[in-house]
Design an enzyme around this catalytic site. Sequence first.
Site, short mmCIF file in Angstrom:
data_model
loop_
_atom_site.label_atom_id
_atom_site.label_comp_id
_atom_site.label_asym_id
_atom_site.label_seq_id
_atom_site.Cartn_x
_atom_site.Cartn_y
_atom_site.Cartn_z
N ASP A 185 0.86 -1.18 0.00
CA ASP A 185 0.00 0.00 0.00
C ASP A 185 0.90 1.23 0.00
OD1 ASP A 185 -1.63 2.26 0.79
OD2 ASP A 185 -3.16 0.83 1.38
N ALA A 245 -12.84 -6.02 -4.40
CA ALA A 245 -12.82 -4.56 -4.35
C ALA A 245 -13.69 -3.99 -5.47
CB ALA A 245 -11.39 -4.05 -4.44
N ARG A 246 -13.10 -3.73 -6.62
CA ARG A 246 -13.81 -3.29 -7.81
C ARG A 246 -13.20 -3.96 -9.02
NH1 ARG A 246 -17.06 -2.02 -4.70
NH2 ARG A 246 -18.13 0.00 -4.41
N ASP A 269 -15.52 -11.57 -6.96
CA ASP A 269 -16.87 -11.16 -6.59
C ASP A 269 -17.26 -9.88 -7.32
OD1 ASP A 269 -19.28 -11.50 -4.93
OD2 ASP A 269 -18.64 -9.60 -4.01
N GLU A 274 -19.63 -4.94 -15.02
CA GLU A 274 -20.51 -5.60 -14.07
C GLU A 274 -21.95 -5.18 -14.37
OE1 GLU A 274 -19.18 -6.45 -9.78
OE2 GLU A 274 -20.58 -4.78 -9.60
N HIS A 293 -21.21 -10.14 -6.91
CA HIS A 293 -21.05 -8.97 -6.04
C HIS A 293 -21.89 -9.14 -4.75
CE1 HIS A 293 -19.92 -4.45 -6.25
NE2 HIS A 293 -19.98 -4.85 -5.00
#
Length: 335
Positions: A185, A245-246, A269, A274, A293
């Site tokens: 990070d 996350a995305r 997910d 999407e 999701h």
Amino acid sequence: MPKRPVAMFAMTAENVPRVFPPDTLTRLRDLVDLDPDLVARDFTDPRVRARLARTEILITGWGCPVLDADALAAAPELRAVLHAAGSVKGFTTREVWDRGIAVSSAADANALPVAEYTLAMILLAGKNVFAFRDRLRAERAFPYGEILPGVGNFGRRVGVIGASRVGRRLIELLRPFDLEVSLADPYVDRAGAAALGVPLLPLDAVLAGSDIVTVHAPETPETRHLVGRRELALMPDGSVLVNTARGSLVDHEALVEELRSGRISAILDVTDPEPLPAASPLFGLPNAFVTPHIAGSQGNEVARLGATVLGELERLLSGRELEFGVDAGELDRAA
């Protein structure tokens, strides 16, 4: 008895009883003047407009309309927005922050089920559960009682990309297990990582040195395709990519190429786009496990979001600082 502040719901109406079950709703109505039958989905609606003129506290959720300059002009008494969901980026505007309106979010509460889902997937991936399930279905037989090489969660290396709310909760949940967890990070220093109990490594080192890589960075222009063709190539043979996350954080074209080679696996997910088109190869690849999701708050979990808002309302009315206040300065690098 002191006059109760006027409040109003602004969200998808059918979600109100889900997020605020009877006990929570009763407590809310004890604290504020709130009409559960008047739920704002359009701030230009005459009934909503009349209520907005007296509203001090807006209780928002999924489906909240945008709080633009016009809506705020119609709400001269508004002093707080308590959001019973995650990100506030979709409906807040610069005018909200310029007005000094307090904003709170239940993002921390929504992070927990995502972290729980991710933990479950990491442990299942460590056992190679999905491949063995498919093998059992296909062969109707299995070498029961044999020790299966190459699987297990003792010493499994897990790389976490992003110390977001979900990333931090996941690191907490991973502590009881015999896993080697590392973090990448750019906004965390070594002292911050040490406080989380994990080593801080460059992104490339996390990708190259992990059996399971799990993505928890926010969606920003800078993080689009954060895990692209070069990054995927760094992952070891047999490793697993998890994304809750995305979808845009992973280059799906490059991911499909890697999955087709059979070199790595993926648990997704979230996807890009999407929902996935019906012809997406991700549906048919045996080493891709895709869910729609669902990692975030679902079913009875959404009541946790309402409970968080109730707690924030109690703090607000007692003059205490909001526990989950949103800092406008951090929105650019938040989910």
